[in-house]
Design a protein around this motif. Structure first.
Motif, short mmCIF file in Angstrom:
data_model
loop_
_atom_site.label_atom_id
_atom_site.label_comp_id
_atom_site.label_asym_id
_atom_site.label_seq_id
_atom_site.Cartn_x
_atom_site.Cartn_y
_atom_site.Cartn_z
N GLY A 3 0.82 -1.20 0.00
CA GLY A 3 0.00 0.00 0.00
C GLY A 3 0.85 1.26 0.00
N SER A 4 1.92 1.24 0.80
CA SER A 4 2.79 2.42 0.87
C SER A 4 3.37 2.74 -0.51
CB SER A 4 3.94 2.18 1.85
OG SER A 4 3.45 1.95 3.15
N ASP A 10 -7.47 6.37 -1.77
CA ASP A 10 -6.60 5.32 -1.25
C ASP A 10 -7.50 4.19 -0.77
OD1 ASP A 10 -4.83 3.67 -0.02
OD2 ASP A 10 -3.84 5.21 1.17
N LYS A 28 -3.42 -5.16 -0.21
CA LYS A 28 -4.17 -6.07 0.66
C LYS A 28 -5.05 -7.10 -0.08
CE LYS A 28 -3.99 -2.77 4.48
NZ LYS A 28 -3.18 -3.27 5.56
C1 LIG Z 1 -5.33 3.31 3.37
C2 LIG Z 1 -3.98 2.71 3.48
N1 LIG Z 1 -3.01 3.15 2.67
C3 LIG Z 1 -1.77 2.64 2.71
C4 LIG Z 1 -1.46 1.63 3.58
C5 LIG Z 1 -0.06 1.07 3.64
O1 LIG Z 1 -0.04 -0.22 3.17
P1 LIG Z 1 1.24 -1.15 3.44
O2 LIG Z 1 1.29 -1.41 4.89
O3 LIG Z 1 0.95 -2.35 2.59
O4 LIG Z 1 2.43 -0.40 2.94
C6 LIG Z 1 -2.45 1.13 4.44
C7 LIG Z 1 -2.15 0.04 5.39
O5 LIG Z 1 -2.93 -0.32 6.22
C8 LIG Z 1 -3.72 1.70 4.40
O6 LIG Z 1 -4.70 1.28 5.21
#
Ligand SMILES: Cc1ncc(COP(=O)(O)O)c(C=O)c1O
Length: 440
Positions: A111-112, A252, A281
């Motif tokens: 997600g990041s 997002d 996810k």
């Molecule tokens: C809305 C949202 N964006 C980004 C992320 C970051 O995802 P990751 O932990 O896979 O980098 C998350 C993680 O929970 C999230 O909920």
């Protein structure tokens, strides 16, 4: 304590109170469907479906089989200048279930990474169209967009930003969050009050001139800061302001995509189409790390100019479009369709909502909120010890009720499986009640 738990020293755990954890570690070694198992064979019900990841249940046989087959056939293939068949197929299939006009897909591993990729695409888009002055990025207080520098900068979680405050990327502003306990406490679904908070964006356009703003990024339902559903009409208003000023709207959907809100995307539920959607996810049910950034034709096509032999976007990851991850993603899309997973999720919403709101009159509870299969119960903090009540709840759930739960300070968050058994869901909340009754 098991031998594994005795050798914990080397492992620096993410987003965890390491010293406290290591005194009495909670270690999972197996999972099947809706339960985890520990090394001593204890079964624990997973009330968070992974970390919002594993909506279809753990070790789903169709995903396991797809991964096993793929890893034996093509384990890896670079994604720069050549690619693999599974990545192509997954991009095609994901965009087919995306909102109309969103027909392009850029793969990441989390997600990041999806968020930082989306921000870069937004900046590149404006520059490609001769509007390189559009460099400002707008996030929202209490937003979570991962932990890389872009996402952290547009994010609005104070502890995540605090240490890095001076190093966050420049040119970022935040609109206010929409959480309003005074007016909206104990709302079932979308809060009635707060659509006008979208006008914060208009205010920032007034301050900076809208022509300098590249994009605004929001979670349609904020997840990690305690499940904050958008006030009715809020997202539409945000879209209108973006349209008025030529600003890209990024949803997002790392949590909300792939069934959590009863359909493929939150964009469908709220009938608001953003320009870019970030995901991860549920894309692979959490089985193999993978993210995807879904992009509108207009944004994508703006890059497709200049000499054809030249790279259009200088961005990508060694593991973008990884064939094994893509195979997991394809298996997910198959089973989501074949098993009616999103429909099942939608059919569970009322039951989930009723269970959550049955805590409304509990002595510690100051708010309950929910949207789709995302829910939160907020506890009053203990005097002088914010987070202590939530922390105690988490441990007691694990050790006394065999429940894996999640809390952020005193907010107890719930992310049930999209294919939950209603009785199991009910029993798990009975365990939550016993724990809440037992803590001061
Ligand atoms: C809305 C949202 N964006 C980004 C992320 C970051 O995802 P990751 O932990 O896979 O980098 C998350 C993680 O929970 C999230 O909920």
């Amino acid at each position: 304590m098991s031998s594994v738990a005795e050798n914990l020293d080397a492992y620096w755990m993410p987003f965890t109170a390491n010293r406290d954890f290591k005194k009495k570690p909670r270690v999972i070694s197996g999972a099947q469907v809706h339960y985890y198992t520990t090394e001593d064979g204890t079964r624990l019900y997973d009330m968070f479906s992974g970390l919002w990841t594993s909506g279809a249940g753990h070790c789903h046989p169709k995903i396991v089989e797809a991964v096993q087959k793929q890893v034996a056939k093509l384990d890896y293939c670079m994604s720069f200048q050549v690619t693999n068949n599974k990545a192509i197929e997954l991009a095609d299939r994901v965009t087919h279930i995306a909102p109309a006009g969103i027909n392009h897909c850029f793969f990441t591993n989390s997600g990041s990474e999806s968020v930082d990729t989306a921000l870069k695409i937004a900046l590149g888009y404006h520059r490609a169209r001769g509007e390189g002055n559009r460099t400002r990025l707008i996030g929202r207080e209490r937003g979570y967009h991962g932990v890389n520098f872009g996402g952290m900068s547009v994010g609005g979680m104070v502890p995540n930003r605090k240490v890095f405050s001076a190093n966050l990327i420049p040119g970022v502003d935040h609109i206010r969050h929409t959480h309003d306990v005074e007016r909206n406490a104990f709302t079932r679904g979308l809060p009635e009050h707060g659509a006008e908070l979208a006008d914060d964006l208009e205010r920032l356009c007034g301050l900076h001139d809208g022509s300098n703003i590249a994009a605004v990024i929001v979670e349609p339902v904020a997840g990690s800061t305690g499940v904050l559903p958008p006030p009715a009409g809020y997202l539409k208003r945000l879209r209108e302001i973006c349209d008025r000023h030529g600003i890209l709207l990024i949803f997002d959907e790392v949590i909300t995509a792939f069934g959590r809100l009863g359909g493929p995307f939150a964009a469908d539920r709220f009938d608001v189409t953003p320009d870019i959607i970030t995901t991860a996810k549920g894309l692979t049910n959490g089985v193999i790390p993978m993210g995807a950034v879904l992009v509108s034709d207009a944004v994508h096509d703006a890059f497709m100019q200049g000499p054809e032999g030249m790279v259009e976007l200088f961005h990508g990851y060694t593991y973008s479009g990884h064939p094994v991850a893509a195979a997991a993603g394809l298996a997910c899309l198959d089973l989501y369709k074949d098993e009616g997973t999103f429909e099942q999720a939608a059919s569970l919403e009322q039951h989930f909502e009723d269970l959550l709101h049955s805590f409304a009159d509990h002595k510690h509870v100051i708010d309950v909120r929910n949207c789709g299969l995302m829910g939160a119960i907020e506890l009053a903090p203990r005097d002088g010890a914010p987070g202590a009540r939530g922390g105690e709840y988490h441990k007691k759930c694990f050790w006394e009720e065999n429940l894996v739960t999640r809390n952020g300070m005193d907010v107890l968050a719930f992310s049930p499986f999209l294919n939950s058994d209603p009785d199991e869901m009910q029993q798990s909340f009975e365990g939550v009640r016993r724990v809440l009754d037992s803590i001061e």
